[in-house]
Design a protein around this motif. Structure first.
Motif, PDB file in Angstrom:
ATOM      1  N   VAL A 284      61.283  26.101  44.168  1.00  0.00           N
ATOM      2  CA  VAL A 284      61.481  25.047  42.668  1.00  0.00           C
ATOM      3  C   VAL A 284      60.444  25.730  41.695  1.00  0.00           C
ATOM      4  N   LYS A 285      60.568  25.268  40.514  1.00  0.00           N
ATOM      5  CA  LYS A 285      59.397  25.574  39.526  1.00  0.00           C
ATOM      6  C   LYS A 285      58.480  24.357  39.334  1.00  0.00           C
ATOM      7  N   VAL A 286      57.421  24.615  39.625  1.00  0.00           N
ATOM      8  CA  VAL A 286      56.337  23.473  39.271  1.00  0.00           C
ATOM      9  C   VAL A 286      55.553  23.822  37.990  1.00  0.00           C
ATOM     10  N   ILE A 287      55.830  23.067  37.263  1.00  0.00           N
ATOM     11  CA  ILE A 287      55.372  23.274  35.586  1.00  0.00           C
ATOM     12  C   ILE A 287      54.279  22.540  35.237  1.00  0.00           C
TER      13      ILE A 287
ATOM     14  N   LYS B 233      56.170  28.911  41.676  1.00  0.00           N
ATOM     15  CA  LYS B 233      57.378  28.814  42.380  1.00  0.00           C
ATOM     16  C   LYS B 233      57.369  28.546  43.966  1.00  0.00           C
ATOM     17  N   PRO B 234      56.967  27.495  44.324  1.00  0.00           N
ATOM     18  CA  PRO B 234      56.600  27.268  45.898  1.00  0.00           C
ATOM     19  C   PRO B 234      58.057  26.840  46.365  1.00  0.00           C
ATOM     20  N   LYS B 235      58.025  26.732  47.883  1.00  0.00           N
ATOM     21  CA  LYS B 235      59.139  26.020  48.293  1.00  0.00           C
ATOM     22  C   LYS B 235      58.853  24.371  48.604  1.00  0.00           C
TER      23      LYS B 235
ATOM     24  N   ARG C  66      55.861  18.761  36.117  1.00  0.00           N
ATOM     25  CA  ARG C  66      57.144  18.670  36.378  1.00  0.00           C
ATOM     26  C   ARG C  66      57.739  19.559  37.231  1.00  0.00           C
ATOM     27  N   VAL C  67      58.719  19.095  38.082  1.00  0.00           N
ATOM     28  CA  VAL C  67      59.379  19.915  39.094  1.00  0.00           C
ATOM     29  C   VAL C  67      60.615  20.050  38.617  1.00  0.00           C
ATOM     30  N   GLU C  68      60.933  21.464  38.696  1.00  0.00           N
ATOM     31  CA  GLU C  68      62.562  21.778  38.113  1.00  0.00           C
ATOM     32  C   GLU C  68      63.326  22.427  39.176  1.00  0.00           C
TER      33      GLU C  68
END
Ligand SMILES: Nc1nc2c(c(=O)[nH]1)N[C@H]1C(S)=C(S)[C@@H](COP(=O)(O)OP(=O)(O)OC[C@H]3O[C@@H](n4cnc5c(=O)[nH]c(N)nc54)[C@H](O)[C@@H]3O)O[C@H]1N2
Ligand SMILES: Nc1nc2c(c(=O)[nH]1)N[C@H]1C(S)=C(S)[C@@H](COP(=O)(O)OP(=O)(O)OC[C@H]3O[C@@H](n4cnc5c(=O)[nH]c(N)nc54)[C@H](O)[C@@H]3O)O[C@H]1N2
Ligand code: SF4
Ligand code: SF4
Ligand code: SF4
Ligand code: FES
Ligand SMILES: [Mo]
Length: 901
Positions: free
Chosen positions: A837-840, A847-849, A895-897
């Motif tokens: 995912v993207k963690v912003i 981009k961690p799992k 925010r997690v996307e």
């Protein structure tokens, strides 16, 4: 204190074993007494420290009534008469032993336990030979070896079902990864669901492997060392004593030293198995100078000349250094002396800034000293433990074992952590507060204590000041307000307050969940106030205990690698101190305070600082807001990094100097309980690397400085003791066997296990209550960034993993930084386990799992920061505590996307 069996072993009694009169302690068993007196009684299912099990029946002895009794289970009593050896006893023992051996695959010569197998010892004692076994042999279960764990194998064909591994894992570790499974002839040791060990809850500590009496649990790496060297684990601040095994010029093993009060033989996975980085091919072996963006290997002479010549151009406040909490005291002393006496500035700091600087500042203001007030060995005997903002079973595993021991001994355990950490399973009270709300939580607890008159007025009158004003500041923390700020049920807060205040003495243990906030020092003040209010300071099993993180972060601070203190916490703003050091070092010193690391970052960016010397720290990966740090490093004219690996920070340097690791040099580390312990050279420096104190001294001498002609590390320490009264009584000779806890003022003084027993080290001798107001974290969740990210550690990796990342087995156990998300948040986001995912955040994105977990509550996500590749600190917030300048690693909004392709 609890009255456990241990505490009852005071009364001496006399018994008779095989006609010999023996003194023993009441409460101990016949087997313990016999072994202590060098009388061998065969035994297999007994292991020191575990509850007796009584299953192998090899320890049978005869009492004065002629009955056969198990020596491991029967307690001694005065006048008892015991026979350990006669034909009748041995007949029964032999039968038991033959049955065990018959079930055991006998390939002794190739077995890795061959030289210390208890079964062989027993067979020899009882005179059993292979021929006797033929008739008894039945088909051995055909179970494949479980080699899933990277560090040790499990071969159940050799298992004698003594249950020691099961009991170790449950009684000592409280992990319960293994148990007895199946029944009758099929009984075997198994994991939940009979899965390979790697897929169980096992934390790879290897304690069961050490305890297993036969070859069923054996290390994969089994080169026998030619010699062993006693030293200290290089990872966390517990400071476990280890023996490094050496063969040629390689480290081939590590084992816990059983004869010391810190770890008593216990080790965690990193201390026991995390040594292969020492001889890793990627170690830096020669000095490097960057030319045209490429590092070129050069000889020492050239590198030192170049560094000395360049640094001569930046004397004074254009220069700054960072010293290393990973390096021994001697190395740190050299760095700060070089910075002050040669470079003419107090711009020196260490990673305590990102860590426990709020403890140093906060506790010094309240109590006059910023260190752990009590000792690690007291924990097991505590009556009440309040563990807040630390995850000991991952960050300080061996200290975590002592907490579990305390609970088993009957202690009450209160845990306050936003996540459901492992210790929660053992706690009487668990509070999962919203990250960043500890001041409100603790003030709430203190208001309950005062309202219900559970505070210790006599202690307050006798030993503190400022209570009335402090009491006023509690008024706004009624339970409803506190409940709404912290998200913790008011009744739970009341129960925690009553428990902590009424079970005495009570000990507070805390770490980064308290300090890494923009109000970190206020959090520390709050805990100090709480201990003071309840009269818990200066007493055994009590106190306020900041568990220091790095192996020698206590030492880096002790040595004066801080911009406002000389060695031994002698204040720079005291003119007498400066004069003493000017005399001792024979130089004129800069009288203005230096700046902290975050201030150096700003100063580098705006050109005020032009050159830096970074020893054993990797800020590019460890500091918040990576881009900001890289900008600062890029803005410097000249950067020297001294490390053992090519870290992300070293890559940015103009010159990289190869220091040697703890295994290649002498020195001392101060552990979290202020104990100064000996680090010993086990092998020669790898490649052309050198001890860090020596490199710093060589640069100083090249620059024409005097006072750096140290003969060896011991010589450096003698200078430390000479210039700092706190360590005056310590020298290498005195800490040969066991470390000493400072303060230690003279050679007749045994050191100080408990601080503040008589008076506080403040100007008035009294501790100061500090009134507090809750301030929210710098960045709160909003519509764009709705989640709180908090960051921390995995048990398997250490900091920026330059060392643990070079240990293959540890990479297998945990190879990347995941993001932990609650079930609710994961399903709302529509993400599943292992999805990238993207963690912003406002600073950037990574981009961690995903790992879906019950540990985090809704709205809170958690990440480790171990790997340069994932670079968690790209997104963390560099906002700092105004008092200590410690960054807010524990709260930022993200925010997690989902990544849509
Ligand atoms: N395996 C391993 N061990 C280590 C290290 C390592 O990198 N790896 N590093 C060492 C170092 S330098 C240090 S300083 C220590 C750190 O040791 P710890 O402080 O124990 O480690 P962390 O995981 O950073 O954080 C501790 C806990 O704080 C909680 N927390 C987060 N926010 C808050 C909050 O607002 N309030 C409260 N009360 N708690 C909060 C987190 O949920 C986490 O469980 O570990 C040392 N030991
Ligand atoms: N997101 C997030 N970030 C954090 C934290 C957090 O909780 N969350 N915690 C912070 C904390 S508590 C800390 S302490 C910092 C730690 O931050 P750092 O101190 O920067 O991290 P380490 O990885 O320990 O870096 C130590 C360096 O020293 C080198 N080294 C080891 N031994 C020797 C030696 O003998 N000689 C020399 N010359 N070098 C050696 C290692 O190879 C490594 O490069 O990270 C902080 N960063
Ligand atoms: S290695 Fe440690 S955690 Fe794993 S089974 Fe053995 S005792 Fe339990
Ligand atoms: S594996 Fe070892 S410690 Fe565990 S029951 Fe078998 S013999 Fe005993
Ligand atoms: S608890 Fe800390 S000091 Fe002890 S072995 Fe583990 S990492 Fe090393
Ligand atoms: S050691 Fe006593 S029964 Fe096994
Ligand atoms: Mo730390």
């Amino acid at each position: 204190m609890n009255f456990t069996d241990d505490n009852m072993k005071n009364n001496k009694i006399t018994l008779n074993i095989d006609g010999v009169e023996i003194n023993a302690e009441e409460g101990s068993t016949i087997l313990e007494t016999a072994l202590l007196n060098d009388i061998y009684i065969p035994n297999l299912c007994y292991y020191p420290g575990l509850k007796p099990w009584g299953s192998c029946r090899l320890c049978l002895v005869e009492n004065d009534e002629g009955r056969l009794i198990t020596a491991c289970e029967t307690k001694v009593h005065d006048g008892m008469k015991i026979t350990t050896d006669n034909p009748r006893i041995n007949r029964v023992r032999k039968l038991s032993a033959e049955l065990l051996i018959a079930n055991h695959e006998v390939d002794c010569l190739t077995c890795k336990k061959n030289d210390n197998c208890k079964l062989q010892e027993i067979a020899a004692y009882l005179g059993i030979n292979r021929d006797d076994l033929g008739s008894l042999r039945r088909k051995i279960m055909d179970i494949p070896v479980d080699d899933s764990n990277p560090f040790f194998n499990r071969d159940l064909k050799k298992c004698v079902l003594c249950g020691i591994c099961v009991r170790t894992c449950s009684e000592v570790l409280a992990v319960n990864a293994v148990d007895f499974g199946f029944r009758g002839y099929d009984t075997k040791i198994t994991t939940f669901g009979d899965k390979p060990l790697l897929e169980s809850s096992c934390v790879s500590c290897g304690e069961c492997m050490i305890a297993c009496p036969v070859g069923a649990l054996v290390p994969k790496e089994t080169k026998k060392p030619a010699r062993e060297v006693k030293t200290v684990c290089p990872y966390c601040g517990v400071g476990c004593n280890i023996y490094l095994g050496v063969r040629g010029d390689k480290i081939v093993s590590a084992r816990g030293d059983t004869d010391n009060s810190v770890n008593k033989g216990n080790l965690c996975v990193k201390g026991r198995f995390g040594y292969s980085f020492i001889n890793h091919p990627d170690r830096l072996k020669k000095p490097l100078i960057k030319r045209n963006d490429e590092f070129i290997e050069v000889e020492w002479e050239e590198a030192l000349d170049y560094v000395a010549q360049k640094l001569s151009g930046y004397k004074g406040d254009e220069f700054a250094s960072i010293s290393s909490a990973r390096c021994p005291n001697e190395d740190n002393y050299a760095v700060q002396k070089f910075t002050r006496a040669v470079m003419g500035t107090n711009n020196v700091d260490n990673c305590a800034r990102s860590c426990h600087a709020p403890s140093v500042a906060g506790l010094a203001k309240i109590f006059g000293s910023g260190a752990m007030s009590n000792s690690i060995d007291e924990i097991k005997d505590a009556s009440c433990l309040f563990v807040i903002g630390t995850n000991p079973t991952a960050s300080y595993p061996v200290l975590g074992l002592r907490i579990i021991e305390a609970v088993k001994n009957g202690a009450k355990l209160i845990v306050a952590d936003p996540r459901n950490i492992n210790l929660c399973k053992h706690a009487d009270i668990v509070m999962n507060q919203t990250p960043g709300t500890d001041v409100a939580l603790i003030m709430g607890m203190m208001k309950v204590i005062v309202d219900e008159e559970l505070h210790d007025q006599a202690y307050i009158d006798d030993r503190s000041e400022g209570f009335e004003e402090f009491k006023e500041s509690l008024q706004s923390y009624d339970i409803e307000t506190v409940e709404s700020i912290t998200g913790v049920d008011g009744e739970l807060i009341k129960e925690a307050a009553r428990t902590y205040a009424s079970i005495k003495p009570a000990s507070i243990l805390y770490s980064l969940g308290i300090t890494e906030h923009t109000h970190g020092t206020e959090n520390v003040f709050a805990l100090g106030d709480l201990a003071l209010l309840t009269g818990n300071m200066g007493k055994p099993f009590g106190g306020v205990n900041p568990i220091r993180g790095q192996n020698n972060v206590q030492g880096a601070c002790d040595m004066g690698c801080l911009p406002d203190t000389f060695p031994g916490y002698q204040k720079l703003d005291d003119p007498n101190t400066i004069e003493r050091f000017e005399t001792a070092w024979n130089v004129d010193l800069n009288r203005s305070k230096g700046i902290t690391f975050p201030e150096m970052v700003m100063a580098a960016k705006n050109g005020d600082i032009k050159a830096m010397y970074i020893v054993g720290e990797n800020p590019v990966t460890s500091e918040p807001d990576t881009e900001n740090i890289k900008d600062a490093m890029n803005s410097l004219d000249f950067l020297v990094v001294q490390d053992i690996f090519m870290s992300e920070t070293a890559q940015m340097a103009d010159v990289v100097l190869p220091g040697c690791s703890y295994a290649e040099k002498d020195g001392t580390f101060a552990n979290s309980e202020r104990r100064i312990q000996r680090v010993r050279k086990a092998i020669n420096p790898v490649g052309e690397s050198k001890p860090d104190w020596l490199i710093t001294s060589l640069i100083a001498k090249k620059m024409g400085a005097k006072g750096f002609d140290f003969k060896d590390a011991s010589d450096v320490y003698d200078e430390v003791a000479k210039v700092s009264p706190t360590f005056a009584g310590i020298n290498y000779g005195r800490i040969e066997d066991e470390g000493i806890q400072w303060p230690c003022h003279n050679e007749e003084h045994d050191g100080t296990p408990i601080l503040h027993t008589e008076e506080f080290k403040t100007e008035t001798g009294r501790a100061k209550f500090i009134p507090l107001t809750y301030r929210p974290s710098a960045e709160l969740p909003d519509e764009t960034y709705p989640l709180i990210l908090t960051t921390g550690r995995s048990i398997y990796h250490y900091q920026t993993s330059t060392m643990t990342g070079a240990v293959e087995g540890l990479k297998k156990l945990y190879g990347e930084d995941y993001i932990d998300i609650s079930r609710e948040d994961a399903s709302k986001l529509g993400v599943v386990a292992d999805e990238t995912v993207k963690v912003i955040s406002r600073r950037g994105e990574i981009k961690p799992k995903v790992r879906i977990t019950d540990r985090c509550r809704k709205g809170v996500v958690f990440m480790t920061f171990h790997f340069g590749e994932s670079a968690t600190n790209v997104i963390t917030n560099s906002a700092c505590d105004p008092i200590s300048k410690t960054p807010e690693f524990k709260v930022c909004a993200v925010r997690v996307e989902k990544i849509l392709d």
